[in-house]
Design an enzyme around this catalytic site. Structure first.
Site, mmCIF file in Angstrom:
data_model
loop_
_atom_site.group_PDB
_atom_site.id
_atom_site.type_symbol
_atom_site.label_atom_id
_atom_site.label_comp_id
_atom_site.label_asym_id
_atom_site.label_seq_id
_atom_site.Cartn_x
_atom_site.Cartn_y
_atom_site.Cartn_z
ATOM 1 N N ASP A 118 -2.076 10.966 -1.869
ATOM 2 C CA ASP A 118 -2.396 9.811 -2.910
ATOM 3 C C ASP A 118 -3.015 10.431 -4.269
ATOM 4 O O ASP A 118 -2.780 9.819 -5.414
ATOM 5 C CB ASP A 118 -3.608 9.006 -2.476
ATOM 6 N N ARG A 177 -7.770 0.013 -6.535
ATOM 7 C CA ARG A 177 -7.590 1.363 -5.441
ATOM 8 C C ARG A 177 -7.906 2.512 -6.143
ATOM 9 O O ARG A 177 -7.011 2.947 -6.904
ATOM 10 C CB ARG A 177 -6.535 1.244 -4.576
ATOM 11 N N ASN A 194 -5.302 12.357 0.731
ATOM 12 C CA ASN A 194 -4.552 11.556 1.578
ATOM 13 C C ASN A 194 -5.276 11.017 2.568
ATOM 14 O O ASN A 194 -6.434 11.135 2.687
ATOM 15 C CB ASN A 194 -3.177 12.471 2.268
ATOM 16 N N LYS A 195 -4.552 9.915 3.325
ATOM 17 C CA LYS A 195 -5.247 9.089 4.331
ATOM 18 C C LYS A 195 -6.028 9.734 5.219
ATOM 19 O O LYS A 195 -6.123 11.002 5.561
ATOM 20 C CB LYS A 195 -4.005 8.639 5.101
ATOM 21 N N ARG A 240 0.739 -1.079 -0.025
ATOM 22 C CA ARG A 240 -0.113 0.140 0.208
ATOM 23 C C ARG A 240 0.828 1.372 -0.010
ATOM 24 O O ARG A 240 1.902 1.238 0.128
ATOM 25 C CB ARG A 240 -1.090 -0.031 1.410
ATOM 26 N N GLY A 241 0.283 2.381 -0.141
ATOM 27 C CA GLY A 241 0.973 3.719 -0.104
ATOM 28 C C GLY A 241 1.056 3.799 -1.589
ATOM 29 O O GLY A 241 1.555 2.905 -2.471
ATOM 30 N N ALA A 242 0.525 5.040 -2.234
ATOM 31 C CA ALA A 242 0.493 5.266 -3.601
ATOM 32 C C ALA A 242 1.785 4.894 -4.521
ATOM 33 O O ALA A 242 1.712 4.172 -5.600
ATOM 34 C CB ALA A 242 -0.052 6.780 -3.653
HETATM 35 O O1 MRU Z 1 -4.347 3.352 2.247
HETATM 36 P P1 MRU Z 1 -2.865 3.504 2.067
HETATM 37 O O2 MRU Z 1 -2.052 2.814 3.222
HETATM 38 O O3 MRU Z 1 -2.526 2.925 0.723
HETATM 39 O O4 MRU Z 1 -2.685 5.260 2.302
HETATM 40 C C1 MRU Z 1 -1.443 5.851 2.223
HETATM 41 C C2 MRU Z 1 -1.300 7.158 2.184
HETATM 42 O O5 MRU Z 1 -2.366 7.747 2.391
HETATM 43 C C3 MRU Z 1 0.224 7.750 1.910
HETATM 44 O O6 MRU Z 1 -0.271 8.659 2.649
HETATM 45 C C4 MRU Z 1 -0.013 7.883 0.619
HETATM 46 O O7 MRU Z 1 -0.349 6.972 -0.326
HETATM 47 C C5 MRU Z 1 1.513 8.444 0.273
HETATM 48 S S1 MRU Z 1 2.673 7.072 0.396
HETATM 49 C C6 MRU Z 1 4.028 7.864 -0.104
#
Ligand code: MRU
Length: 340
Positions: free
Chosen positions: A224, A89, A234-235, A55-57
């Site tokens: 994201d 996603r 973002n999250k 996970r993480g963009a």
């Molecule tokens: O749901 P996730 O864990 O994929 O969400 C991740 C985030 O919100 C991060 O802050 C974002 O993807 C940037 S990661 C470098």
């Protein structure tokens, strides 16, 4: 552990390609266990992204790129593979950037390697630019996980923190726990612990208190998807942190590579927001915490308006929201990022 060293800087690999499989750290198991998930086809890649093995963009984009290269060498139906991976996603823009890149480069393993390497190198630059914003003895707030696990090697929001610590700055990180999936307490704290960077996990509800009592010098988060106006997703929980930071004069930085900027959108209202399952909110570590008949709502992301962003930290430098036009023209000239 799969750390590589550059001097005494640790570089953690989150996703890579080996023997025609895409291998990734299974982030669902951290911090208790370091286990690896081996994707053998596009279904496995789609599962790993949707279920948040990875996970993480930026890491989602990298996993998709490797996954499409693997699908091609498996002689899978590439239309179906692309659709399946692209449906996992909806908010993370890097996923769509990676898919486009792989389509225009014929899904080769070499293209996926280039994609992964480019994003990784760009995040290092984010770290170098962002380090200039971090004073000695800074106390920094971060939300979710935007570290090596979310990119490979450097991270976005954690890249400046890591480089500042490496450069001998005595820094401290407030780690929002980040309910419901706990990416802060499970992943960010794990990364910081591995690197010996001082930190404390705080309940999501506590960030306002620490900002109001002047204990936070700056906040750095990842993104994201960032629109042309500077509104960004973002999250979930990022929005309220940004509002409270603004209210308390805490500079609020957003660190992201070009692959996260979606210049086709102007307003944050147009960013699709992923809705995840109710069980993520109703349970913790598999144990139900809400009454049997209670329902939940679970948007995975929120949108923060550009007016709350002090600046974006990118591989091209630091840009205030009203300077994104010049970032856009730099991206359009960038051979790797531009979309013809
Ligand atoms: O749901 P996730 O864990 O994929 O969400 C991740 C985030 O919100 C991060 O802050 C974002 O993807 C940037 S990661 C470098």
């Amino acid at each position: 552990m799969n750390f590589e060293f550059e001097g005494n800087l640790k570089k953690l690999k989150a996703v890579w390609y080996e023997n025609n499989e895409v291998v990734m750290i299974d982030q669902r198991m951290l911090p208790e266990k370091v286990e690896f998930y081996r994707a053998k086809n596009s279904q496995d890649i789609a599962y790993s992204i949707k279920e948040m093995v990875v996970r993480g963009a930026p890491a989602i984009g990298i996993a998709a790129a490797w996954g499409l290269a693997m699908a091609k060498s498996n002689h899978e139906d590439m239309d179906a593979a692309t659709k399946l991976i692209g449906s996992t996603r909806p908010t993370a823009f890097d996923l769509f950037k990676a898919i486009k890149f792989m389509i225009s480069n014929n899904f080769t393993v070499e293209a996926a390697r280039r994609y992964s390497q480019e994003i990784t190198n760009r995040c290092r630059k984010i770290g170098e630019y962002g380090d200039n914003l971090i004073p000695h003895k800074a106390k920094i707030l971060t939300h979710c996980n935007a570290g090596a696990l979310a990119v490979t090697e450097w991270g976005t929001a954690l890249a400046p923190i890591r480089i500042a610590a490496h450069n001998g700055k005595d820094i401290f990180v407030f780690v929002d726990e980040t309910r419901p999936r706990l990416q802060g307490s499970k992943l960010t704290a794990w990364e910081l612990q591995n690197e010996g960077i001082s930190h404390a996990v705080i309940a999501d509800n506590a960030a306002g208190h620490f900002m109001h009592t002047k204990q936070v010098d700056l906040a750095i988060v990842g993104a994201d998807r960032i629109t042309a106006s500077g509104d960004f997703a973002n999250k979930i929980g990022t929005y309220e942190k940004a509002v409270v930071a603004h209210e308390n004069d805490v500079p609020f930085f957003v660190a992201a590579p070009a692959s996260t900027f979606d210049f086709s959108l102007n307003s944050g209202d147009d960013i699709p927001i992923e809705e995840r399952g109710e069980e993520e909110v109703l349970s913790i570590a598999g144990k139900r915490i809400a009454p049997e008949k209670s329902r939940a709502m679970n948007p995975a992301f929120d949108v923060t308006p550009a007016k709350y962003v002090t600046a974006f930290i990118t591989e091209y430098g630091i840009f205030k929201p009203n300077e994104l036009k010049s970032l856009k023209s730099m991206i359009q000239k960038d051979m790797f990022m531009r979309e013809d």
